[in-house]
Design an enzyme around this catalytic site. Structure first.
Site, PDB file in Angstrom:
ATOM      1  N   LYS A 189       0.894  -1.193   0.027  1.00  0.00           N
ATOM      2  CA  LYS A 189       0.078  -0.088   0.089  1.00  0.00           C
ATOM      3  C   LYS A 189       0.919   1.225   0.091  1.00  0.00           C
ATOM      4  CE  LYS A 189      -1.509   2.492   3.341  1.00  0.00           C
ATOM      5  NZ  LYS A 189      -1.687   3.797   3.020  1.00  0.00           N
ATOM      6  N   THR A 243       6.961   7.262  13.692  1.00  0.00           N
ATOM      7  CA  THR A 243       6.958   6.417  14.785  1.00  0.00           C
ATOM      8  C   THR A 243       5.805   6.203  15.241  1.00  0.00           C
ATOM      9  OG1 THR A 243       9.401   7.269  15.187  1.00  0.00           O
ATOM     10  CG2 THR A 243       8.241   6.400  17.074  1.00  0.00           C
ATOM     11  N   GLU A 263      10.584   0.925   9.802  1.00  0.00           N
ATOM     12  CA  GLU A 263      11.544   1.876   9.613  1.00  0.00           C
ATOM     13  C   GLU A 263      10.859   3.489   9.872  1.00  0.00           C
ATOM     14  OE1 GLU A 263      13.481   4.477   8.611  1.00  0.00           O
ATOM     15  OE2 GLU A 263      13.333   4.178   6.520  1.00  0.00           O
ATOM     16  N   CYS A 297      13.440  10.586   6.443  1.00  0.00           N
ATOM     17  CA  CYS A 297      13.537  10.127   7.946  1.00  0.00           C
ATOM     18  C   CYS A 297      14.937  10.314   8.419  1.00  0.00           C
ATOM     19  CB  CYS A 297      13.226   8.584   8.041  1.00  0.00           C
ATOM     20  SG  CYS A 297      13.719   7.728   6.809  1.00  0.00           S
ATOM     21  N   GLU A 394      10.788  15.190  15.671  1.00  0.00           N
ATOM     22  CA  GLU A 394      10.740  14.917  13.984  1.00  0.00           C
ATOM     23  C   GLU A 394      10.016  16.057  13.461  1.00  0.00           C
ATOM     24  OE1 GLU A 394       9.794  11.618  12.053  1.00  0.00           O
ATOM     25  OE2 GLU A 394      11.577  11.737  10.809  1.00  0.00           O
TER      26      GLU A 394
END
Lengths: 484, 300
Positions: A189, A243, A263, A297, A394
């Site tokens: 997906k 995350t 990841e 990332c 982040e």
């Protein structure tokens, strides 16, 4: 020839990549069992061009039943695909790699239209790397016994794969290539805002003659992803994304026997020592954080400068970001394109506000931004401290937070002082220092005197909240195999 | 008062990083009117050069004519910046170029090797200036540089600068003999602090001559010097730049490293002879849509 006033400022003309050779359908259905089929949900959503916020195409929104159908088709295909002579498997994957190269231009243009990244990057990085991943893993297909001697590697079954919007085709390649090279079948997906290149890949896979059902591509948003994660007949989940979602996936899979690779996010530390090649380091910092508008990332989003060179590095950095060209992703001279979605732009702007409130000194490149679409100028935050939210969390945008340090031990402690552990960069001309510090950094990837370099044979992945498992290289194969 | 630069603070150069940024300059897409403008600009920055043992007054006269009339069938072309010759031919060129606004540049200081005494080099320089040279292109003593005798190199440049009087001094580093980009940076700093008006890559007699990485390192040195002193030093890549495309790539690098203030012949030159015709050919193509044969362009 008319007179040219050579004393007038020389400017680059607009140099738009042509869109004449791409073919896009108005509506994209689900790619299940080798055919495009209408979604049982009967629902569609629009995919937007982030540079204009205009709709490019309608995309099917898959529900539980669609996912079940895709999984059934993958299970059926697994029976013969896993028993196929591995050399033949390799041939199919080599063919996909070559076809990506042949259609590279079309993929690059669509990637930039749908995701907002500059054509320079999609043309020179995303698409060639995607082809490389297929080439690399095609080579492994018939050599797995040598990769893992005496361990009798066998495929897992059906892999459910969920990928993010920052490198749409490249992430699809990272996921699909190792999975099918190892003999698994796939339900993948793409992210809802960037489904187009995955769907073009589906067309390419159809043309390649890959047996039906080996690769199924289903589109949709979070709910569709959850249906994949929770499907009982999927044997492996591979997820790349935030995350936050990664934690949800892990909790819903706890106690269930499903191999998982995650990841997730990062807050990479880029460390400049006084003995670095400063000018090249400044280029490296720029590449580390502003590559793909900072939607990376492993971006080097925290900068640590040794105090003795801090003033000079900051001056050069301000100078450099003021020359970056921001604008139409399809212009070949664009350095920084559009923010991927209005939603992400909101998140970035929220963090910029937080940063200002926390007392950071903001510097933004003075540049004119297009009126339509989602844009954010390259942004620096000076005088921030370790406890600031913009240092801890982040942002996933073109925002760099800058701190200084005095000693090696100090910078190692600060660099590791984060819930993440995905990437880091070290800049020094002294080799021994590189080895000392790379060992001490708790990061899946550490680059020395360069940043954001990727290669299919190099494993990639994080520690701590940046995820688990590795992708790429020998290590990446392991997560798609079981051993005796 | 000239100061010897603090070489312990000379920035280090990472070759891989330099190659990467240069590669990015080469990927800029310069089309249509930006291309035509850029090519005109490049023409105006050319030092049309002949530096051969077999040079004669007649050869120099021909070259001076070309400098003023690049291509008579094309209107509105700019003149080149200068004609560059050996000292003995400066008088000839000077006479030919009277009133044209084109400078005469002369190589000097035992060009190209620089293997001679300071006295000979000073006389060489003074002779060229007396003959009417507007610009002097000197070579540094590479042997002494590589032997670590930086003070010697510095003093020599300072002495030649004094001998130049009003003439502009271009200092040729002969980067093809300096081996590393770190050395190129060091030599650039020494030359600028010693009084160079321009720093120049090569004599054209050694391979490799000008390259983009070397030029980039020198441009960065010029930038740092400007930040420190407020003095703008010029840059001249010489040798090896023969195509219109290359010249545009150098201009992109110049623009994105030093900015628009450096985009003129007072601060940037191309040392080249073959470049002119390729630019003319591209301009012709831009105008008519058709490439013409090289036979339509004069070879002088």
């Amino acid at each position: 020839m008319s007179k040219i006033d050579i004393y007038k400022t020389w400017k680059y003309d607009e140099s738009l990549e042509s869109t004449s050779y791409i073919t896009l359908k108005d509506t994209y259905d689900l790619f299940i069992g080798g055919d495009f089929v209408k979604p049982l949900s009967k629902k569609y959503f629009n995919t937007l061009n982030p540079a204009t916020n205009q709709s490019i195409a309608k995309i099917a929104d898959a529900n539980d039943k669609d996912i079940d159908k895709a999984v059934k088709s993958a299970i059926k295909a697994f029976k013969s695909w896993s028993k196929l002579d591995p050399k033949e498997r390799g041939k199919y994957i080599f063919r996909i790699a070559r076809m990506i190269q042949e259609r590279a231009k079309e993929f690059a243009v669509i990637e930039s239209m749908d995701g907002g990244k500059p054509i320079r990057e999609s043309r020179d990085i995303d698409i060639p790397l995607a082809a490389n991943h297929f080439f690399y893993h095609a080579g492994w297909a018939d050599k797995l016994e040598y990769a893992f001697p005496n361990k009798k590697p066998t495929p897992l079954g059906v892999a459910g794969q969920i990928i993010p919007w920052n490198f749409p085709l490249l992430m699809a390649a990272w996921k699909i290539a190792p999975a099918i090279a190892c003999g698994n079948t796939v339900v993948l997906k793409p992210a809802e805002s960037t489904s187009l290149t995955a769907l073009k890949l589906a067309e390419l896979i159809q043309d390649s003659g890959l047996p039906k059902g080996v690769v199924n591509i289903v589109t949709g948003a979070g709910k569709t992803g959850a249906a994949i994660v929770n499907h009982p007949e999927i044997n492996k989940i591979a997820f790349t994304g935030s995350t936050e979602v990664g934690k949800l996936i892990e909790s819903s899979l706890s106690g269930i026997e499903k191999k998982t690779t995650l990841e997730l996010g990062g807050k990479g530390a880029n460390i400049i020592f006084e003995d670095a090649a400063i000018d090249q380091a400044v280029e490296g910092i720029v590449n580390a954080i502003f590559f793909n508008q900072g939607h990376v990332c492993c971006a080097g989003s925290r900068l640590f400068i040794q105090e003795s060179v801090a003033d000079s590095v900051i001056e050069k950095l301000k100078d450099r970001i003021s020359t970056l060209i921001i604008g139409d992703p399809l212009d070949k001279n664009t350095d920084i394109g559009a923010i991927n979605s209005a939603e992400q732009l909101k998140t970035i702007e929220k963090y910029i506000e937080i940063g200002k409130k926390e007392g950071g000194e903001i510097f933004q490149a003075k540049c004119s931004l297009p009126k339509q679409g989602n844009w954010c100028p390259p942004t620096l935050f000076l005088n921030v401290s370790q406890s600031n939210r913009i240092v801890q969390e982040e942002i996933f945008g073109p925002v760099l937070v800058i701190q200084t340090f005095r000693t090696i031990d100090e910078v190692i402690e600060k660099a590791n002082n984060t819930p993440f552990g995905l990437s880091a960069g070290v800049w020094t001309e002294k080799g021994s220092k590189i080895f000392k510090i790379t060992k001490a950094l708790n990061s899946g990837v550490v680059w020395a005197n360069t940043y954001n370099k990727f290669d299919p044979c190099s494993p990639f992945g994080g520690f701590k909240e940046s995820g688990m498992g590795r992708e790429g290289g020998l290590h990446g194969l392991k997560s798609y195999l079981k051993f005796e | 008062m000239l100061n010897f630069p603090d070489l312990s603070k000379t920035p280090k150069i990472d070759t891989v990083g330099v190659r990467e940024i240069v590669n990015r300059f080469c990927k800029r897409s310069i089309k249509t009117s930006a291309k035509v403008h850029g090519l005109h600009l490049a023409l105006s920055m050319i030092d049309l050069t002949t530096l051969e043992g077999k040079d004669t007054p007649r050869k120099v006269i021909q070259l001076c004519y070309k400098a003023q009339y690049l291509h008579n069938s094309m209107l509105n072309l700019p003149d080149v910046a200068a004609v560059c010759v050996y000292p003995t031919l400066v008088g000839v060129a000077k006479k030919e170029l009277i009133g044209s606004g084109i400078n005469v540049a002369s190589v000097a200081t035992a060009f190209p090797s620089g293997q001679s005494t300071l006295e000979v080099k000073l006389n060489d320089t003074k002779f060229a200036v007396d003959q009417g040279a507007d610009e002097v292109d000197m070579v540094i003593s590479r042997g002494n540089f590589l032997a670590g005798e930086y003070n010697f190199v510095f003093d020599e440049i300072a002495a030649i600068k004094e001998a130049c009087g009003k003439a502009h001094l271009k200092v040729i580093l002969e980067t093809g003999e300096l081996d590393t980009l770190d050395n190129v940076r060091k030599a650039s700093d020494i030359a600028m602090y010693a009084g160079a008006d321009f720093i120049k890559t090569s004599t054209g007699k050694i391979s490799p001559a000008a390259t983009m990485p070397v030029t980039y390192v020198m441009l960065r040195a010029i930038k740092d010097y400007y930040k420190k002193t407020g003095i703008k030093i010029g840059m001249k890549p010489a040798g090896g730049i023969s195509t219109a495309k290359q010249s545009l790539q150098y201009l992109v690098m110049l623009k994105e490293t030093l900015g628009d203030r450096w985009m003129n012949k007072d601060l940037f030159r191309f040392g080249a002879s073959r470049l002119v015709n390729d630019i003319l050919m591209q301009l012709e193509k831009q105008e008519s849509g058709i490439y013409q044969s090289l036979d339509y362009f004069s070879k002088d």
